[in-house]
Structures are given as structure tokens and as C-alpha cells.
Design a protein around this motif. Structure first.
Motif, PDB file in Angstrom:
ATOM      1  N   ALA A   2       0.834  -1.207   0.000  1.00  0.00           N
ATOM      2  CA  ALA A   2       0.000   0.000   0.000  1.00  0.00           C
ATOM      3  C   ALA A   2       0.866   1.253   0.000  1.00  0.00           C
ATOM      4  N   GLU A   3       1.945   1.234   0.805  1.00  0.00           N
ATOM      5  CA  GLU A   3       2.834   2.385   0.866  1.00  0.00           C
ATOM      6  C   GLU A   3       3.482   2.642  -0.488  1.00  0.00           C
ATOM      7  N   ARG A   4       3.947   1.551  -1.141  1.00  0.00           N
ATOM      8  CA  ARG A   4       4.596   1.688  -2.443  1.00  0.00           C
ATOM      9  C   ARG A   4       3.612   2.197  -3.489  1.00  0.00           C
ATOM     10  N   ASN A   5       2.394   1.674  -3.451  1.00  0.00           N
ATOM     11  CA  ASN A   5       1.381   2.122  -4.414  1.00  0.00           C
ATOM     12  C   ASN A   5       1.069   3.606  -4.223  1.00  0.00           C
ATOM     13  N   SER A   6       0.956   4.008  -2.953  1.00  0.00           N
ATOM     14  CA  SER A   6       0.694   5.424  -2.668  1.00  0.00           C
ATOM     15  C   SER A   6       1.863   6.279  -3.119  1.00  0.00           C
ATOM     16  N   TYR A   7       3.077   5.782  -2.867  1.00  0.00           N
ATOM     17  CA  TYR A   7       4.276   6.524  -3.275  1.00  0.00           C
ATOM     18  C   TYR A   7       4.344   6.663  -4.792  1.00  0.00           C
ATOM     19  N   MET A   8       4.018   5.577  -5.502  1.00  0.00           N
ATOM     20  CA  MET A   8       4.069   5.604  -6.962  1.00  0.00           C
ATOM     21  C   MET A   8       3.005   6.544  -7.525  1.00  0.00           C
ATOM     22  N   LEU A   9       1.809   6.542  -6.893  1.00  0.00           N
ATOM     23  CA  LEU A   9       0.760   7.468  -7.324  1.00  0.00           C
ATOM     24  C   LEU A   9       1.201   8.913  -7.103  1.00  0.00           C
ATOM     25  N   GLN A  63       3.381  13.982  -9.093  1.00  0.00           N
ATOM     26  CA  GLN A  63       4.429  15.005  -9.060  1.00  0.00           C
ATOM     27  C   GLN A  63       5.078  15.166 -10.426  1.00  0.00           C
ATOM     28  N   ASN A  64       5.296  14.036 -11.117  1.00  0.00           N
ATOM     29  CA  ASN A  64       5.892  14.100 -12.459  1.00  0.00           C
ATOM     30  C   ASN A  64       4.954  14.817 -13.430  1.00  0.00           C
ATOM     31  N   ASN A  65       3.655  14.474 -13.341  1.00  0.00           N
ATOM     32  CA  ASN A  65       2.681  15.137 -14.210  1.00  0.00           C
ATOM     33  C   ASN A  65       2.610  16.638 -13.901  1.00  0.00           C
ATOM     34  N   LEU A  66       2.632  16.947 -12.593  1.00  0.00           N
ATOM     35  CA  LEU A  66       2.592  18.347 -12.186  1.00  0.00           C
ATOM     36  C   LEU A  66       3.843  19.080 -12.667  1.00  0.00           C
ATOM     37  N   LYS A  67       4.989  18.395 -12.540  1.00  0.00           N
ATOM     38  CA  LYS A  67       6.249  18.988 -12.983  1.00  0.00           C
ATOM     39  C   LYS A  67       6.222  19.246 -14.485  1.00  0.00           C
TER      40      LYS A  67
END
Length: 323
Positions: free
Chosen positions: A161-168, A173-177
Motif C-alpha cells: 500500500a505504501e509503495r502504491n501510494s508513493y508511486m501514485l 508530481q511528475n505530471n505536475l512537474k
């Protein structure tokens, strides 16, 4: 607690014999055996009641051990296998073939590889174990009591769950960047178009300048890069500074929009009075930039543009203008 229980067990064993011996030594005056048996029964009742409570604790621990979302492999201080919960057996199927007290170093390359890594590395753990679309992060924990090291627990924490949240979050962040970079690029293009629009305005007013304004940007850029290459002003001539300098250079003559065309287009030599009017274009240029671009938010850019407009006729020998 264990010492008390051990002492009580010893008393349960010895109490009847001690009472019998004391009764014989007293010459049968005192009947101590019944008392000894009574005390023994009391001790037994106490231990049985405590054992039931202990059974509940053991069952609770076993329940947690079996149902926890993390995988656990237990071993003693010499890395001999002592047990594993169902999830650990699912992640490492080879555990099913392990016998109690087998040496993990000899019986499992995979499990021992993880253990050895955590025993030897000092780097923050970045290793992961995958199983059925879940991701586990292993760690090696010591089991210590008052007498010292008792063993180890290879603990594989479920971080799916932590990894999935981190990847999301990382994707967001990448899309925002990317969006910010795209908007920034659009704003830079608009800013550049505005600058060259001002430059075109000056060229249209003073046709004799031709492509002078745009060429000046290239000259300024070439000079700045050569200065940096030769080791001059390296603390000032950063890539960002030179990029802005290249962009503001076309604005150096923007103040000429305030000069009458009769003076700008005069084919013969200017009079002293006309030359004084021409000289005002430098300070007028700085004022125009302040009025039209002073609230864009990029203070460094505005400051450079004003300096270029105001001081591009200054000379090293001190005979330039306006200062």
C-alpha cells in the motif's frame, strides 16, 4: 515469575517427603504429612491456574504470529531455524522442507542471502521481495533479553500500500512537474515574443537600425560566453544569468520610442541640442521597462533589462552616458 514457578515445583516435589521426615523425627507427636499434602495441593492449584493464563497468552501470540500481514522467520543466535509463520512459508516455499534447528546458511540460499545482506551492509535498506503482486521490505531484528542475544527475526514488512501510494504521488508530481515546465516554457515564449515585439517597435520607428537590435543579442551572448571561458566573472556569468542577458539585450534601445523621428532619421550630423535629446533614450528606456514590465515578478530579469537600457552607452574610459 519463572523462578517463582520453579521454586514452587521444587516445593511440590519435596514437601510430602519433608513433612514425612519431620513427622518421624518428632516421634509421631505431630501429624505433619496431611499438612504437607495440603500445602502441596495449594501450590498445585496456584500453578494450574497460572498455567491456564499462560495458555491464553501463548494462544494470543500464536494467533498474531499466524495472522499478521508481515512474514516472520525465527532463528536462534546461531541462525538455526526455529519457525516461520504461514506468510513466510508462502513467500519462501523451501521453508516447508526445513527441519527444526537446521542451519539456514546451508539450507536456504534465498533466505540466507537476505539475512547476510542485512548483517553486512550499513546502507539504508532498499531491497524488496515480491510475492503475488505484493511487495515486502525485509529487515533483520535481534531478539535480546537480560541474558543477552537469544536469536533473530527476519521480518518482511508488507509495504504494498505504501509503495502504491508513493508511486501514485510520484506520478502526480511528475505530471505536475511536466505541466509546470510546459506552462513555464509557454510563459518564456510569450516573454520572448514581447521583448522582440518591443524591439520591432523600435526598428519600425528608426528604420536605419535594421537588424541591429537582434544582432546585439548574439553579440552579447558570444561575449559573455567567451568571458566565462577565459575565467572572468565566473560567479556572475551563470547559465541562468546568460540566458536572461541574451533575452533582455534586444531592449537596450527601447528608449528610442521617446525620441522624435526627425532626430532619429536625420541624415546629417546632429546638433549639440539634438545629441542631448538622443542621450535621454537610455534613461527613458529604463523608465519604460519599469512601467511596462515592473510587475512581472522576475526581479532579476527586470533589473537586468533596466541596466541594459540605462547603461549600454557607458564607456570604460568614463566618457559615456548617462552616468
Amino acid at each position: 515469575v519463572n523462578k517463582i514457578h520453579s521454586t514452587l515445583l521444587l516445593l511440590i516435589i519435596l514437601c510430602p517427603s519433608i513433612s514425612y521426615i519431620l513427622e518421624k523425627l518428632s516421634g509421631s507427636v505431630l501429624e505433619l504429612v496431611p499438612w504437607g499434602l495440603t500445602i502441596t495441593n495449594i501450590f498445585l492449584i496456584y500453578l494450574v491456574s497460572r498455567a491456564k493464563i499462560s495458555d491464553i497468552n501463548i494462544l494470543a501470540r500464536e494467533y498474531v504470529f499466524d495472522t499478521i500481514d508481515d512474514a516472520l522467520v525465527i532463528m536462534d543466535e546461531k541462525f538455526r531455524f526455529k519457525g516461520a509463520n504461514p506468510l513466510a512459508r508462502q513467500i519462501f516455499p523451501e521453508i516447508e522442507s526445513f527441519v527444526l534447528d537446521c542451519n539456514l546458511q546451508k539450507h536456504s540460499k534465498e533466505v540466507w542471502g537476505i539475512i547476510n545482506y542485512h548483517m553486512t551492509t550499513t546502507i539504508a535498506d532498499k531491497t524488496f521481495v515480491d510475492c503475488e503482486e505484493k511487495k515486502y521490505q525485509p529487515s533483520l531484528k535481534k531478539v535480546i533479553d537480560v541474558r543477552g542475544l537469544k536469536g533473530y527475526v527476519l521480518w518482511l514488512k508488507d509495504i504494498t500500500a505504501e509503495r502504491n501510494s508513493y508511486m501514485l504521488l510520484e506520478t502526480y508530481q511528475n505530471n505536475l512537474k511536466n505541466d509546470v515546465n510546459k506552462k513555464t516554457e509557454q510563459l518564456q515564449k510569450m516573454q520572448e515574443q514581447m521583448v522582440y515585439g518591443f524591439a520591432a517597435l523600435v526598428e519600425n520607428k528608426n528604420m536605419v537600425t535594421g537588424g541591429h537590435i537582434k544582432r546585439t543579442s548574439e553579440y552579447v551572448d558570444a561575449i559573455a560566453r567567451e568571458l566565462k571561458k577565459e575565467g572572468y566573472f565566473t560567479d556572475v556569468l551563470t547559465d541562468n544569468y546568460m540566458e536572461k542577458l541574451h533575452l533582455v539585450a534586444p531592449l537596450h534601445d527601447i528608449g528610442k520610442v521617446s525620441i522624435p523621428e526627425t532626430i532619429l532619421d536625420k541624415p546629417t550630423k546632429l546638433s549639440v541640442e539634438e545629441y542631448e535629446i538622443i542621450k535621454t533614450h537610455s534613461k527613458n528606456g529604463a523608465k519604460i521597462i519599469e512601467q511596462t514590465m515592473g510587475k512581472t515578478g522576475d526581479d532579476e530579469y527586470i533589473s537586468m533589462a533596466k541596466e541594459v537600457a540605462a547603461y549600454h552607452h557607458e564607456k570604460w574610459n568614463g566618457f559615456g552616458y548617462p552616468e
